[in-house]
Design a protein around this motif. Structure first.
Motif, short mmCIF file in Angstrom:
data_model
loop_
_atom_site.label_atom_id
_atom_site.label_comp_id
_atom_site.label_asym_id
_atom_site.label_seq_id
_atom_site.Cartn_x
_atom_site.Cartn_y
_atom_site.Cartn_z
N PRO A 21 39.32 43.94 -76.95
CA PRO A 21 40.60 43.54 -77.58
C PRO A 21 41.75 44.46 -77.18
CG PRO A 21 39.28 44.77 -79.14
CD PRO A 21 38.51 44.77 -77.84
N TYR A 22 42.07 44.49 -75.90
CA TYR A 22 43.13 45.39 -75.44
C TYR A 22 44.51 45.00 -75.96
CZ TYR A 22 39.90 47.09 -71.84
OH TYR A 22 38.84 47.62 -71.17
N THR A 23 45.31 46.03 -76.25
CA THR A 23 46.75 45.84 -76.39
C THR A 23 47.35 46.59 -75.21
OG1 THR A 23 46.62 45.77 -78.78
CG2 THR A 23 48.78 46.24 -77.82
N ARG A 24 48.19 45.91 -74.47
CA ARG A 24 48.76 46.54 -73.28
C ARG A 24 50.22 46.87 -73.54
NH1 ARG A 24 49.51 43.05 -68.11
NH2 ARG A 24 51.25 44.30 -67.42
N SER A 25 50.64 48.11 -73.32
CA SER A 25 52.06 48.44 -73.45
C SER A 25 52.75 47.96 -72.18
CB SER A 25 52.25 49.93 -73.68
OG SER A 25 51.59 50.67 -72.70
N VAL A 26 53.93 47.39 -72.34
CA VAL A 26 54.56 46.68 -71.21
C VAL A 26 55.70 47.45 -70.55
CG1 VAL A 26 53.85 44.38 -71.97
CG2 VAL A 26 56.01 45.35 -72.79
N GLY A 27 56.16 48.53 -71.20
CA GLY A 27 57.25 49.31 -70.60
C GLY A 27 58.61 48.72 -70.94
N GLY A 31 59.32 44.75 -71.37
CA GLY A 31 59.54 44.65 -72.83
C GLY A 31 60.83 43.91 -73.14
N ARG A 32 61.88 44.20 -72.37
CA ARG A 32 63.16 43.50 -72.59
C ARG A 32 63.05 42.04 -72.15
NH1 ARG A 32 69.42 44.99 -71.05
NH2 ARG A 32 70.07 42.82 -70.74
N LEU A 34 60.36 40.16 -72.21
CA LEU A 34 59.60 39.43 -73.24
C LEU A 34 60.43 39.26 -74.50
CD1 LEU A 34 56.07 41.08 -72.77
CD2 LEU A 34 56.80 38.82 -71.98
N GLY A 35 61.23 40.28 -74.85
CA GLY A 35 62.13 40.16 -75.99
C GLY A 35 63.14 39.04 -75.75
N ARG A 38 61.63 35.66 -76.43
CA ARG A 38 61.61 35.39 -77.88
C ARG A 38 62.94 34.76 -78.31
NH1 ARG A 38 60.40 40.50 -80.21
NH2 ARG A 38 62.51 40.84 -79.50
N SER A 139 57.43 34.47 -79.85
CA SER A 139 57.02 35.75 -80.44
C SER A 139 57.14 36.93 -79.47
CB SER A 139 55.59 35.64 -80.97
OG SER A 139 54.72 35.35 -79.90
N GLY A 140 57.71 36.70 -78.27
CA GLY A 140 57.87 37.81 -77.34
C GLY A 140 56.71 37.95 -76.39
N GLU A 141 56.25 36.86 -75.84
CA GLU A 141 55.19 36.91 -74.82
C GLU A 141 55.42 35.78 -73.83
OE1 GLU A 141 51.42 36.31 -76.74
OE2 GLU A 141 52.28 34.90 -78.16
N GLY B 7 64.73 42.75 -80.24
CA GLY B 7 64.69 43.90 -79.36
C GLY B 7 63.53 43.82 -78.39
N VAL B 9 60.04 44.19 -76.47
CA VAL B 9 58.65 44.12 -76.93
C VAL B 9 57.92 45.37 -76.43
CG1 VAL B 9 56.48 42.84 -76.61
CG2 VAL B 9 58.64 41.61 -76.99
N GLY B 10 57.15 46.00 -77.31
CA GLY B 10 56.44 47.22 -76.93
C GLY B 10 55.13 46.94 -76.22
N ILE B 12 51.67 43.85 -75.66
CA ILE B 12 51.15 42.50 -75.83
C ILE B 12 49.63 42.55 -75.99
CG2 ILE B 12 52.98 41.24 -74.60
CD1 ILE B 12 51.13 41.27 -72.12
#
Lengths: 154, 166
Positions: A21-27, A31-32, A34-35, A38, A139-141, B7, B9-10, B12
């Motif tokens: 169940p990885y959560t990957r930080s996107v940088g 990140g912007r 994906l935001g 949303r 939802s930002g993906e 804002g 997203v940190g 996923i």
């Protein structure tokens, strides 16, 4: 001990699920991006040679310099290449036959990989125009774009 | 996780899930069926005499088939262990202990959970433990039929008795 029956020697078989169940930080840049999804907008980033890269990347692919100049691009574009999926897999974005495609959005210089809900393979062509279909709840993906669909010309 | 507020997203969710149709083979199937009867059955190598549990049907050292079945004790010795402090999906609250357990009569350790460690006692190498099984009607051909191992209260096994099995 009882004589082994045929049933005793048949190899067993069972479903085995391996899941991480990885959560990957996107940088900051993705990140912007994906935001932005949303908020139902698609942003690329301007490279040092002036090209607009979609999806955006953190560093210039040629000079390696940090990139910061975000550019909003269109919500429709051109299919540059595609592959038809006649039997979608469980995790695919659509549960009916669809195309994976590279889509160069209006105002972008690179293509984005996404799904196209064309209904039938005969409706697909390189160079065709498609437009985004947003998911009802974003939802930002990347799945906030449900898929692309052939543009209806009026 | 994606952020519904606003804002950038940190992060996923990026789960990787693989579904296998797992077939353990004849020897391990026999072992699993013995588990479903509340027994632990390994196999002995006819050449080096080592007892493998779970059995795989051959000896990896001697490269010969293993056919002699050996019923093993439900008691064993902790050869080495690990304290798990992070939560995975299991319904077990960390911290808990996973251990390699050398069953009496076996030459290879099983990996299982240690529970019911008395207050003030820590799991140690050499600790003597015994299997705690599910209720008889819940027995299935899976190692989950053994819920966990618990300390027997016997004195620790001397290091020399298991040093070859670390």
């Amino acid at each position: 001990m009882a004589m082994p029956t045929e049933n005793d020697t048949t190899p067993l078989s069972a479903l085995h699920v391996l899941e991480y169940p990885y959560t990957r930080s996107v940088g900051p840049v993705v990140g912007r991006f994906l935001g932005g999804l949303r908020d139902r907008k698609i942003e690329g980033i301007r490279a040092k040679d002036g090209r607009v890269l979609v999806p955006p990347v953190e560093y210039d692919p040629v000079t390696s310099e940090e990139l910061t100049d975000f550019v909003e691009v269109g919500q429709a574009g051109v299919v540059t290449t595609w592959a038809w999926v006649s039997e979608p897999r469980p995790k695919h974005p659509l549960d009916t036959p669809f195309a994976w495609a590279l889509i160069k959005l209006d105002g972008a210089d690179t293509a984005l990989l996404h799904a196209i809900d064309a209904g039938d393979q005969s409706k697909m062509a390189t160079g065709m125009r498609v437009s985004v279909r947003w998911r009802e709840q974003t939802s930002g993906e990347i799945g906030d774009i449900a898929c692309f669909e052939p543009e209806t010309t009026s | 996780m994606s952020d519904p507020v606003g804002g950038p997203v940190g992060g996923i969710g990026a789960p990787i899930r693989l579904e296998y149709d797992y077939t353990p083979g004849e020897a391990t199937s026999r072992y699993l069926r013995s588990i479903a009867e509340g027994r632990i059955v390994g196999q002995r190598c006819p050449s080096c005499k080592k007892v493998y549990v779970p059995p795989r049907g051959s000896c990896p050292t001697c490269a010969v088939p293993t056919t002699d079945e050996v019923e093993l004790s439900h008691k064993g010795t902790v050869t080495t262990f690990c304290v798990v402090n992070l939560s995975f999906y299991q319904d077990i609250e960390p911290p808990y202990v996973c251990a390699s357990i050398l069953l009496d009569g076996a030459d290879i350790a099983l990996f299982h959970l240690i529970q019911e460690v008395p207050e003030g006692r820590e799991v140690t190498m050499g600790m003597r433990v015994e299997a705690v099984w599910v209720e008889p009607e819940e027995l299935r051909p899976t190692l989950e039929s053994i819920k966990y191992f618990r300390p027997t209260g016997e004195p620790d096994a001397p290091y020399d008795s298991y040093k070859e099995h670390l």
